[in-house]
Design a protein around this motif. Structure first.
Motif, PDB file in Angstrom:
ATOM      1  N   LEU A  14       0.842  -1.196   0.000  1.00 26.00           N
ATOM      2  CA  LEU A  14       0.000   0.000   0.000  1.00 26.00           C
ATOM      3  C   LEU A  14       0.882   1.253   0.000  1.00 26.00           C
ATOM      4  CD1 LEU A  14      -2.786   1.360   0.304  1.00 26.00           C
ATOM      5  CD2 LEU A  14      -2.530   1.130   2.782  1.00 26.00           C
ATOM      6  N   ARG A  15       1.923   1.216   0.832  1.00 25.20           N
ATOM      7  CA  ARG A  15       2.828   2.371   0.935  1.00 25.20           C
ATOM      8  C   ARG A  15       3.496   2.634  -0.418  1.00 25.20           C
ATOM      9  NH1 ARG A  15       7.738   4.187   2.839  1.00 25.20           N
ATOM     10  NH2 ARG A  15       8.724   2.215   2.348  1.00 25.20           N
ATOM     11  N   GLN A  16       3.946   1.567  -1.062  1.00 25.06           N
ATOM     12  CA  GLN A  16       4.602   1.720  -2.366  1.00 25.06           C
ATOM     13  C   GLN A  16       3.644   2.327  -3.393  1.00 25.06           C
ATOM     14  OE1 GLN A  16       7.779   0.977  -3.466  1.00 25.06           O
ATOM     15  NE2 GLN A  16       8.345   0.650  -1.334  1.00 25.06           N
ATOM     16  N   MET A  17       2.413   1.827  -3.406  1.00 26.20           N
ATOM     17  CA  MET A  17       1.433   2.352  -4.375  1.00 26.20           C
ATOM     18  C   MET A  17       1.156   3.828  -4.109  1.00 26.20           C
ATOM     19  SD  MET A  17      -1.320  -0.615  -5.325  1.00 26.20           S
ATOM     20  CE  MET A  17      -2.081  -0.848  -3.739  1.00 26.20           C
ATOM     21  N   GLN A  18       1.075   4.188  -2.828  1.00 19.99           N
ATOM     22  CA  GLN A  18       0.770   5.589  -2.498  1.00 19.99           C
ATOM     23  C   GLN A  18       1.970   6.495  -2.806  1.00 19.99           C
ATOM     24  OE1 GLN A  18      -2.060   6.721  -2.063  1.00 19.99           O
ATOM     25  NE2 GLN A  18      -2.123   8.472  -0.675  1.00 19.99           N
ATOM     26  N   ILE A  20       3.981   6.081  -5.338  1.00 20.59           N
ATOM     27  CA  ILE A  20       3.879   6.303  -6.797  1.00 20.59           C
ATOM     28  C   ILE A  20       2.797   7.352  -7.073  1.00 20.59           C
ATOM     29  CG2 ILE A  20       3.313   5.246  -9.019  1.00 20.59           C
ATOM     30  CD1 ILE A  20       4.349   2.548  -7.804  1.00 20.59           C
ATOM     31  N   ARG A  21       1.646   7.182  -6.426  1.00 17.04           N
ATOM     32  CA  ARG A  21       0.513   8.105  -6.652  1.00 17.04           C
ATOM     33  C   ARG A  21       0.891   9.546  -6.306  1.00 17.04           C
ATOM     34  NH1 ARG A  21      -5.244   7.010  -6.788  1.00 17.04           N
ATOM     35  NH2 ARG A  21      -4.448   5.140  -7.820  1.00 17.04           N
ATOM     36  N   ARG A  22       1.474   9.721  -5.132  1.00 15.67           N
ATOM     37  CA  ARG A  22       1.807  11.082  -4.681  1.00 15.67           C
ATOM     38  C   ARG A  22       2.953  11.676  -5.498  1.00 15.67           C
ATOM     39  NH1 ARG A  22      -2.659  12.913  -2.429  1.00 15.67           N
ATOM     40  NH2 ARG A  22      -3.090  12.183  -0.323  1.00 15.67           N
ATOM     41  N   PHE A  23       3.921  10.835  -5.872  1.00  7.75           N
ATOM     42  CA  PHE A  23       5.037  11.315  -6.703  1.00  7.75           C
ATOM     43  C   PHE A  23       4.482  11.869  -8.016  1.00  7.75           C
ATOM     44  CE2 PHE A  23       8.227  10.898  -9.995  1.00  7.75           C
ATOM     45  CZ  PHE A  23       9.399  11.314  -9.390  1.00  7.75           C
ATOM     46  N   GLU A  24       3.577  11.126  -8.619  1.00  7.55           N
ATOM     47  CA  GLU A  24       3.070  11.545  -9.928  1.00  7.55           C
ATOM     48  C   GLU A  24       2.098  12.713  -9.844  1.00  7.55           C
ATOM     49  OE1 GLU A  24       1.769   8.018 -12.110  1.00  7.55           O
ATOM     50  OE2 GLU A  24       3.752   8.106 -13.068  1.00  7.55           O
ATOM     51  N   ASP A 285      -7.843   4.249  10.275  1.00  8.38           N
ATOM     52  CA  ASP A 285      -7.843   5.531   9.559  1.00  8.38           C
ATOM     53  C   ASP A 285      -6.624   6.362   9.957  1.00  8.38           C
ATOM     54  OD1 ASP A 285     -10.135   5.132   8.064  1.00  8.38           O
ATOM     55  OD2 ASP A 285     -11.452   5.826   9.684  1.00  8.38           O
ATOM     56  N   ALA A 286      -6.304   6.328  11.243  1.00  4.17           N
ATOM     57  CA  ALA A 286      -5.175   7.132  11.740  1.00  4.17           C
ATOM     58  C   ALA A 286      -3.861   6.633  11.142  1.00  4.17           C
ATOM     59  CB  ALA A 286      -5.127   7.064  13.264  1.00  4.17           C
ATOM     60  N   GLU A 287      -3.710   5.313  11.047  1.00  2.00           N
ATOM     61  CA  GLU A 287      -2.459   4.765  10.474  1.00  2.00           C
ATOM     62  C   GLU A 287      -2.330   5.133   8.993  1.00  2.00           C
ATOM     63  OE1 GLU A 287      -1.907   0.713  13.188  1.00  2.00           O
ATOM     64  OE2 GLU A 287      -3.183   0.681  11.420  1.00  2.00           O
ATOM     65  N   MET A 291       0.566   7.350   7.354  1.00  5.12           N
ATOM     66  CA  MET A 291       1.389   6.838   6.244  1.00  5.12           C
ATOM     67  C   MET A 291       1.399   7.859   5.104  1.00  5.12           C
ATOM     68  SD  MET A 291       0.837   3.347   3.975  1.00  5.12           S
ATOM     69  CE  MET A 291       0.836   2.138   5.256  1.00  5.12           C
ATOM     70  N   ASP A 292       0.223   8.405   4.808  1.00  2.00           N
ATOM     71  CA  ASP A 292       0.131   9.356   3.696  1.00  2.00           C
ATOM     72  C   ASP A 292       0.922  10.634   3.999  1.00  2.00           C
ATOM     73  OD1 ASP A 292      -0.733  10.210   1.173  1.00  2.00           O
ATOM     74  OD2 ASP A 292      -2.373  11.349   2.071  1.00  2.00           O
ATOM     75  N   SER A 293       0.825  11.127   5.258  1.00  6.45           N
ATOM     76  CA  SER A 293       1.574  12.372   5.549  1.00  6.45           C
ATOM     77  C   SER A 293       3.067  12.129   5.451  1.00  6.45           C
ATOM     78  CB  SER A 293       1.352  12.948   6.952  1.00  6.45           C
ATOM     79  OG  SER A 293       0.204  12.603   7.493  1.00  6.45           O
ATOM     80  N   GLU A 294       3.500  10.963   5.883  1.00  5.52           N
ATOM     81  CA  GLU A 294       4.935  10.668   5.790  1.00  5.52           C
ATOM     82  C   GLU A 294       5.360  10.643   4.320  1.00  5.52           C
ATOM     83  OE1 GLU A 294       7.318   6.730   6.635  1.00  5.52           O
ATOM     84  OE2 GLU A 294       6.041   7.245   8.341  1.00  5.52           O
ATOM     85  N   ILE A 295       4.514  10.067   3.477  1.00 12.50           N
ATOM     86  CA  ILE A 295       4.822  10.008   2.040  1.00 12.50           C
ATOM     87  C   ILE A 295       4.845  11.419   1.443  1.00 12.50           C
ATOM     88  CG2 ILE A 295       3.873   9.274  -0.199  1.00 12.50           C
ATOM     89  CD1 ILE A 295       2.927   6.679   1.310  1.00 12.50           C
ATOM     90  N   MET A 296       3.865  12.238   1.814  1.00 18.01           N
ATOM     91  CA  MET A 296       3.823  13.615   1.291  1.00 18.01           C
ATOM     92  C   MET A 296       5.098  14.366   1.667  1.00 18.01           C
ATOM     93  SD  MET A 296       1.124  14.142  -0.480  1.00 18.01           S
ATOM     94  CE  MET A 296       0.531  15.829  -0.510  1.00 18.01           C
TER      95      MET A 296
END
Ligand SMILES: Cc1ncc(C[n+]2csc(CCOP(=O)(O)OP(=O)(O)O)c2C)c(N)n1
Length: 324
Positions: A14-18, A20-24, A285-287, A291-296
């Motif tokens: 999931l982290r890898q997919m996100q 890619i999504r956020r990078f693009e 939801d919190a996790e 995860m998303d904020s860390e990716i951003m």
């Protein structure tokens, strides 16, 4: 969605997919803002294919990509700073800022390159499969390509010789139903690209390309077969690009709103999120938000790295050129 993978392994997918999504998403915004040069083809919506397949590979297994290559690079472990710097045309990028989105390669992680020539990578990576076979260490090679590329000569020539020589190859067709403005339905003689495998005497598998766990299962089987010396497999992943062919503003989209909406409902990322949430709370939801904020933050760092890097010197234009 079913799997024998641990929750940790699924969360990593999931982290890898996100990533890619956020990078693009960021690459697209910055391209439209005029900060990124050349052209950007987004893989958004197709992330489950690269991630599901690459999770079945070792670091020294080799892959080759297409013009839509960010997802393959990231899933194989490419450095986000060097990727973003390359898109920004900076000296710290993978090609010292002279290649752009369609030329990112990192041999150290087995990423042999994106490629602006449709189907061009298929025969190159089949050569890598031959090298892997000759070396005899059990490495495999993977070709990612689109439905459009599957109608080009290199697809047929490569799969034929890979089958005849039992090369340790996995051919992964990302059938997103469109080749730029051409509907696959108008150019494929049969509905499934995978059906062509029969003509070359190898297994052909159709898989839901928006289900990362299903893609992964199919890839594991194909990799095991290749490592065992039993030859190539053709995996056709039915998927969809959520964006237009490129991010160029004003580009016409030939697809219908209904078709796009139907596939948005099958977005691979929310599907895995819902699956994990439903599996006895393997994701809260919190996790997911954390995860998303860390990716951003990681993506922002890659942009900061790119923006702080110099452009290549004009005199460097003819360096690293291998042909006269
Ligand atoms: C040999 C060659 N012919 C045509 C093009 C122009 N072109 C770029 S992408 C593309 C469509 C490719 O479709 P597909 O292989 O299905 O990949 P997708 O874009 O759907 O990921 C075309 C025709 C090209 N880059 N190279």
């Amino acid at each position: 969605m079913t799997t024998t993978l641990t929750p940790e392994a699924q969360r990593e997918m999931l982290r890898q997919m996100q990533i890619i999504r956020r990078f693009e998403e960021r690459a697209s915004d910055d391209y439209i803002a005029g900060k990124i040069y050349g052209v950007v083809h987004c893989y958004i919506g197709e992330e489950a294919v690269a991630v599901g397949v690459c999770a079945a590979l070792n670091r020294d297994d080799q892959i080759i990509s297409t013009h839509r290559g960010h997802g393959h690079c990231i899933a194989k472990g490419a450095d986000l700073n060097r990727m973003m710097a390359e898109l920004y045309g900076r000296e710290t990028g993978y090609c010292k800022g002279k290649g752009g989105s369609m030329h990112i390669a990192d041999f150290g992680i087995g990423m042999l390159g994106a490629n602006g020539i449709v189907a061009g990578g298929i025969s190159i990576v089949t050569g890598a499969g031959l090298a892997a076979q000759m070396e005899g260490k059990g490495r495999v090679a993977v070709s990612f390509f689109g439905d459009g590329a599957s109608n080009a000569g290199p697809f047929h020539e490569s799969i034929n010789i890979a089958s005849a020589w039992k090369l340790p190859m996995i051919y992964v067709c990302e059938n997103n139903l469109w080749a730029a403005s051409t509907a696959a339905a108008t150019t494929l003689a049969q509905e499934d690209v995978a059906a062509r495998a029969a003509g070359y005497g190898i297994p052909g598998v159709v898989v839901d390309g928006n289900d990362v766990l299903a893609v992964h299962e199919a890839a594991l089987e194909a990799v095991a077969r290749a490592r065992a010396g039993e030859g190539p497999t053709l995996i056709e992943c039915k998927t969809y690009r959520q964006r237009r062919h490129t991010e160029r503003p004003g580009q016409v989209d030939y697809r219908t709103d209904d078709e796009i909406a139907a596939w948005m409902d099958r977005d691979p990322i929310p599907r895995l999120v819902e699956h994990l949430k439903g599996q006895q709370g393997q994701l809260t939801d919190a996790e997911w938000a954390a995860m998303d904020s860390e990716i951003m933050a990681t993506i922002q760092s890659s942009v900061d790295f790119a923006e702080a890097s110099p452009f290549p010197r004009p005199e460097a234009a003819l360096e690293d050129v291998f042909a006269d």
